[in-house]
Design an enzyme around this catalytic site. Structure first.
Site, PDB file in Angstrom:
ATOM      1  N   GLU A 155      27.286 -13.027  34.458  1.00 26.65           N
ATOM      2  CA  GLU A 155      26.070 -13.410  33.724  1.00 26.65           C
ATOM      3  C   GLU A 155      26.248 -14.606  32.788  1.00 26.65           C
ATOM      4  O   GLU A 155      25.853 -14.561  31.627  1.00 26.65           O
ATOM      5  CB  GLU A 155      25.540 -12.193  32.960  1.00 26.65           C
ATOM      6  CG  GLU A 155      25.223 -11.025  33.884  1.00 26.65           C
ATOM      7  CD  GLU A 155      24.843  -9.747  33.143  1.00 26.65           C
ATOM      8  OE1 GLU A 155      24.653  -9.768  31.918  1.00 26.65           O
ATOM      9  OE2 GLU A 155      24.722  -8.701  33.826  1.00 26.65           O
ATOM     10  N   GLU A 260      24.836  -4.384  42.332  1.00 21.31           N
ATOM     11  CA  GLU A 260      24.325  -3.379  41.377  1.00 21.31           C
ATOM     12  C   GLU A 260      22.928  -2.941  41.792  1.00 21.31           C
ATOM     13  O   GLU A 260      22.018  -2.802  40.962  1.00 21.31           O
ATOM     14  CB  GLU A 260      24.306  -3.972  39.958  1.00 21.31           C
ATOM     15  CG  GLU A 260      25.649  -4.511  39.508  1.00 21.31           C
ATOM     16  CD  GLU A 260      25.673  -5.071  38.085  1.00 21.31           C
ATOM     17  OE1 GLU A 260      24.713  -4.856  37.317  1.00 21.31           O
ATOM     18  OE2 GLU A 260      26.667  -5.734  37.744  1.00 21.31           O
TER      19      GLU A 260
HETATM   20  O1  9MR Z   1      24.832   0.540  33.601  1.00 22.65           O
HETATM   21  C1  9MR Z   1      25.436   0.019  32.448  1.00 22.65           C
HETATM   22  C2  9MR Z   1      24.963   0.788  31.218  1.00 22.65           C
HETATM   23  O2  9MR Z   1      25.442   2.107  31.260  1.00 22.65           O
HETATM   24  C3  9MR Z   1      25.428   0.079  29.956  1.00 22.65           C
HETATM   25  O3  9MR Z   1      24.864   0.712  28.826  1.00 22.65           O
HETATM   26  C4  9MR Z   1      25.024  -1.376  30.008  1.00 22.65           C
HETATM   27  C5  9MR Z   1      25.499  -2.108  28.784  1.00 22.65           C
HETATM   28  O4  9MR Z   1      25.255  -3.453  28.860  1.00 22.65           O
HETATM   29  O5  9MR Z   1      25.557  -1.983  31.151  1.00 22.65           O
HETATM   30  C6  9MR Z   1      25.060  -1.447  32.316  1.00 22.65           C
HETATM   31  O6  9MR Z   1      25.530  -2.152  33.447  1.00 22.65           O
HETATM   32  C7  9MR Z   1      25.216  -3.545  33.493  1.00 22.65           C
HETATM   33  C8  9MR Z   1      26.342  -4.224  34.224  1.00 22.65           C
HETATM   34  O7  9MR Z   1      27.563  -3.959  33.622  1.00 22.65           O
HETATM   35  C9  9MR Z   1      26.098  -5.736  34.291  1.00 22.65           C
HETATM   36  N1  9MR Z   1      24.819  -6.035  34.875  1.00 22.65           N
HETATM   37  C10 9MR Z   1      23.670  -5.343  34.288  1.00 22.65           C
HETATM   38  C11 9MR Z   1      23.927  -3.837  34.283  1.00 22.65           C
HETATM   39  C12 9MR Z   1      22.712  -3.098  33.756  1.00 22.65           C
HETATM   40  O8  9MR Z   1      22.498  -3.419  32.419  1.00 22.65           O
END
Ligand code: 9MR
Length: 371
Positions: A155, A260
């Site tokens: 990102e 994802e």
């Molecule tokens: O699914 C993840 C969630 O449990 C966390 O709280 C969050 C914190 O930023 O991150 C989520 O996963 C993210 C991933 O690591 C990167 N792309 C976006 C995902 C959804 O936010």
């Protein structure tokens, strides 16, 4: 005579037993159905990595052949202080993958979010260079030959395709991206290295993403693939836009992974005309329309959406390395808490009772008539 009856009974029991075993072996699953196409992955939370729930664990093993850690490999957990790494959970995660012969993906090395607080205080280029060298080299070499691919940078782009402001950009400029990919390649030359982002199928961001990867490669960085996160909606992005992206990225010689995947079925406050996104929608019934059960009509829409997405993936299977769902079941999804906390969303292929949804059947059905 009695002996013959016994003999026959025994024989039929043996035949029945072997039929059941065969049935069990042939039981349909995502990973088996798609085994000649691409990996089918899932994201594991801490309890799943610890194999806490037997039912969940057997579902994961039956359906998926690739794993990503949903959170535990992010820098705030793995590298909480300058001189402290914590590999307890990541070790378990990697062993889990090895034990089950799964493809193991590392998420993520350099990301502006979920940073340990000490990292946000890095002030200048010397300190940042030292941090990146230590962080990437330590983690990637620790799992050399065991983690198959990495999200090296996550990102880094804004929606318009420019580079996002972050502690990395502030201290090192664009060079941080080149350095990250070089360091990762040096630590494990055989691992596949990915740049991962969301909305990078949207034209402006895609353009920025393509230019970025070209620059990293031109400067000697090794980039093997692009991760399209695929946090999608029922009606967007369009299949055409996704297809254009697969073609555009693979034209650069990159592997394309959908890293994802999930599909929200809930209203988004940003879509409401005139909505104030700072408004607190928590507890609003209008924004949480299906607290108990997803109506059949929406269940069908979700199934159709998944089917058209996977149909496209199959069309381009030669360009796609992996499709990972962001979680095992609806109950686990981050989308129950984003962009509004405490809703009930239904974005995945299994419901919170671990039952396969219509969407699951629709994804499997695409493979039924072929091969
Ligand atoms: O699914 C993840 C969630 O449990 C966390 O709280 C969050 C914190 O930023 O991150 C989520 O996963 C993210 C991933 O690591 C990167 N792309 C976006 C995902 C959804 O936010």
């Amino acid at each position: 005579m009695r002996l013959t009856n016994h003999y026959l009974l025994l024989l039929s029991l043996i035949i029945l037993g072997s039929c059941n075993a065969k049935k069990e072996k042939n039981a349909v699953s995502l990973k088996d159905s798609y085994k000649n196409d691409f990996y089918i992955g899932t994201a594991l939370d801490t309890n799943q990595i610890k194999e806490k729930n037997v039912k969940e664990d057997s579902l994961i093993k039956k359906e998926f052949n690739a794993i990503t850690a949903e959170n535990i490999m992010k820098s705030m957990y793995m590298h909480p202080a300058k001189d402290k790494y914590d590999f307890a959970l990541s070790d378990k995660f990697v062993v889990y993958g090895e034990k089950n012969k799964m493809f193991v993906h590392g998420h993520t090395l350099i990301w502006h979010s979920q940073l340990a607080p000490w990292m946000t205080e890095i002030k200048d280029s010397t300190e940042m260079k030292a941090f990146m060298k230590d962080h990437i080299t330590t983690i990637v070499s620790k799992y050399k030959g065991r983690i198959d691919s990495w999200d090296v940078v996550n990102e880094a782009l804004n929606e318009d395709g420019t580079l996002r402001k972050s502690v990395f950009l502030n201290t090192l400029g664009e060079q941080y991206l080149v350095d990250a990919f070089k360091l990762a390649a040096a630590a494990d030359p055989k691992a596949d290295l990915y740049y991962n982002d969301y909305n990078n199928e949207e034209p402006a961001k895609r353009e920025g993403n393509i230019n970025l990867i070209k620059k990293i490669k031109a400067a000697g960085g090794k980039v093997d693939g692009v991760g399209i996160q695929a946090h999608w909606r029922l009606d967007s992005p369009s299949i055409e836009m996704i297809e254009e992206s697969i073609l555009a990225y693979s034209a650069l010689g990159l592997k394309v992974a959908f890293t994802e995947l999930d599909i929200t079925v809930l209203p988004n406050p940003w879509d409401l005309k005139g909505a104030d996104i700072n408004q607190n929608f928590e507890g609003s019934a209008k924004m949480n329309p299906y607290p108990e059960k997803l109506p059949d009509s929406v269940q069908v829409k979700l199934a159709e959406r998944y089917a058209s997405i996977f149909k496209l993936f199959l069309k381009h299977k030669d360009k796609i390395s992996r499709v990972t769902l962001w979680g095992v079941h609806d109950g686990q999804s981050w989308l129950n808490d984003w962009p509004i906390k405490g809703r009930t969303n239904y974005p995945l292929l299994f419901d919170k009772e671990l039952k396969p949804k219509k969407a699951y059947q629709s994804v499997l059905k695409l493979k039924e008539t072929k091969e």
